[in-house]
Design a protein around this motif. Structure first.
Motif, mmCIF file in Angstrom:
data_model
loop_
_atom_site.group_PDB
_atom_site.id
_atom_site.type_symbol
_atom_site.label_atom_id
_atom_site.label_comp_id
_atom_site.label_asym_id
_atom_site.label_seq_id
_atom_site.Cartn_x
_atom_site.Cartn_y
_atom_site.Cartn_z
ATOM 1 N N SER A 72 -3.304 2.082 6.144
ATOM 2 C CA SER A 72 -2.923 2.245 4.742
ATOM 3 C C SER A 72 -3.910 1.608 3.773
ATOM 4 O O SER A 72 -3.718 1.708 2.557
ATOM 5 N N ARG A 73 -4.946 0.937 4.281
ATOM 6 C CA ARG A 73 -5.877 0.238 3.392
ATOM 7 C C ARG A 73 -6.508 1.224 2.417
ATOM 8 O O ARG A 73 -7.102 2.225 2.826
ATOM 9 N N PRO A 74 -6.396 0.985 1.103
ATOM 10 C CA PRO A 74 -6.976 1.904 0.116
ATOM 11 C C PRO A 74 -8.499 1.958 0.245
ATOM 12 O O PRO A 74 -9.154 0.936 0.465
ATOM 13 N N PRO A 120 -2.337 6.436 -0.427
ATOM 14 C CA PRO A 120 -1.793 5.915 0.820
ATOM 15 C C PRO A 120 -0.373 6.395 1.081
ATOM 16 O O PRO A 120 -0.009 6.693 2.205
ATOM 17 N N HIS A 137 -8.005 -3.798 -3.601
ATOM 18 C CA HIS A 137 -8.779 -3.902 -2.367
ATOM 19 C C HIS A 137 -8.909 -5.343 -1.872
ATOM 20 O O HIS A 137 -9.768 -5.643 -1.043
ATOM 21 N N VAL A 185 -1.097 3.347 -5.380
ATOM 22 C CA VAL A 185 -0.594 3.616 -4.031
ATOM 23 C C VAL A 185 -0.355 5.092 -3.797
ATOM 24 O O VAL A 185 0.216 5.475 -2.789
ATOM 25 N N ASP A 227 0.817 -1.214 0.000
ATOM 26 C CA ASP A 227 0.000 0.000 0.000
ATOM 27 C C ASP A 227 0.851 1.263 0.000
ATOM 28 O O ASP A 227 0.534 2.234 -0.695
#
Length: 420
Positions: free
Chosen positions: A196-198, A412, A341, A409, A134
């Motif tokens: 950091s999860r999109p 993030p 995801h 990325v 990420d």
């Protein structure tokens, strides 16, 4: 190379990576510096507690089984709850369970807690790898994964030496020390790392991705084939800690002789991981995976002709080079094949291949050596390496370029850069 050249190469190896990566790297190093259970569990059970070797093997298997169970669950958690909560839960639970393991004495209780330790300690891996993907740009991922792998081996090498002295003083101190270091990792993550999860953001040019489930992962034929090849590669590499000591013992070598030979693996990884990564960073991953598969297979295959510590050490050099090339390249391939995801689930499935190999490798090595002899095991490794190389050649044809990942990325990484 001059001193100035070495300094420039070192700067280039670490330049351009976000601060969040280095906090994640630091937590990895701290975690491995505290490693004790996996290294000294067998000695603790047989020497300190007086249990049989069979019971120690059972506990080790349960520890590995815990890792198998948690691989997929932790991947789902990383996608649903987020990378940061998953890491906090995994590392906090690991700290508690490792401390408890140092106190329990009943054989059933020891086995049960060892299973829990295997689950919790393995649960952080999918989240770490997903978070790293990420926050790091696609063009820097191989370098980032390589630096993280280097931290794992550096920490393990230092901890193995230190833990030996700790074990002579008190095994309980070793368990509590690992618990404390793991808790420090959780604190570092809580204080320094953002989530950091999109996020799913629908735009005109980028519609919302369809939901990713474990069924999605299982139906992804190319990725599952990579998981299968990863399992074969893992079976080969694990013979360095399973088949090699058995074979050297059968040939009359002592445990100290094995220690001298296998030490070459750690020394080479610490010395060569960063410079080799600089050499391979922007090279074709197809060729790297094929070459590393062949080097691994035939490196172990050459062990069939070893008759001295020097020759054993030479074979370790060959397959260690394969390990140095394969580890960051294969992890980078997993990221490339993972939907943005669904990285947690994909990393969980990838981790599962290594966890299952950790269960199968000891059984395979023992069966083959007892029934047919060590030469057959090394020949089997050569065959597995050849099959893996051929498999990568077939699967990597038509692999999409990294260009499709240029923007995945950006957000993030930008958020991560704001964290001190």
């Amino acid at each position: 190379m001059s001193i100035a050249g070495l300094r420039r190469a070192a700067r280039e190896s670490v330049a351009g990576l976000p601060r969040a990566f280095w906090w994640l790297w630091t937590s990895t190093l701290i975690n491995r510096l505290g490693a004790f259970v996996a290294t000294f569990m067998a000695l603790y059970l047989t020497v300190e507690r007086g249990y049989s070797a069979s019971y120690a093997g059972l506990v080790a298997s349960l520890h590995g089984l815990g890792g198998v169970v948690s691989s997929l669950g932790a991947g789902v958690m990383a996608d649903r709850l987020g990378r940061r909560p998953t890491l906090l839960i995994a590392q906090s639970s690991t700290a508690v369970s490792v401390a408890v393991l140092g106190f329990v004495q009943h054989p059933v209780a020891i086995a049960a807690v060892a299973f829990v330790v295997g689950m919790t300690s393995n649960a952080s891996r999918p989240a770490v790898q997903a978070m790293m993907a990420d926050i790091v740009r696609p063009e820097d991922r191989v370098r980032a994964f390589s630096l993280n792998y280097w931290a794992i081996n550096l920490g393990f090498a230092l901890s193995s030496a230190g833990a030996g002295f700790i074990a002579e003083y008190s095994y309980l101190a070793g368990f509590l020390g690992e618990a404390a270091m793991t808790l420090i990792c959780a604190i570092v993550i809580f204080v320094k790392l953002p989530e950091s999860r999109p996020e799913q953001v629908e735009t005109k040019d980028a519609p919302v991705e369809p939901p990713v489930s474990m069924g999605t992962v299982l139906r992804d034929g190319r990725f599952m084939s990579v998981v299968g090849l990863s399992f074969l590669i893992a079976l080969i590499f694990m013979q360095g800690h399973v088949g090699l000591p058995l074979a050297m013992g059968a040939d009359g070598f002592s445990s100290a002789d094995f220690g001298m030979a296998i030490a070459v693996n750690g020394v080479l990884i610490v010395a060569l991981q960063i410079p080799v990564t600089r050499f391979i960073e922007h090279r074709d991953p197809r060729r790297l995976l094929i070459i590393s598969s062949l080097l691994a297979g035939y490196g172990f295959g050459l062990t069939a002709f070893a008759g001295s510590i020097a020759v054993y050490a030479l074979t370790v050099c060959v397959w260690t080079l394969a390990e140095i090339v394969n580890a960051p390249t294969q992890t980078g391939l997993v990221v490339r094949l993972s939907p943005l995801h669904g990285r947690g689930r994909y990393q969980g499935m990838y981790t599962l291949s290594w966890s299952v190999a950790a269960l199968v490798a000891p059984l395979l090595a023992g069966f083959v050596i007892d029934r047919f002899g060590a030469q057959w095991l090394w020949g089997m490794c050569a065959v597995l390496g050849t099959v893996s190389g051929l498999g990568y050649w077939l699967l990597m044809r038509g692999l999409p370029t990294e260009a499709v990942e240029k923007d995945d990325v950006a957000a993030p990484s930008s958020r991560a850069e704001q964290v001190a």
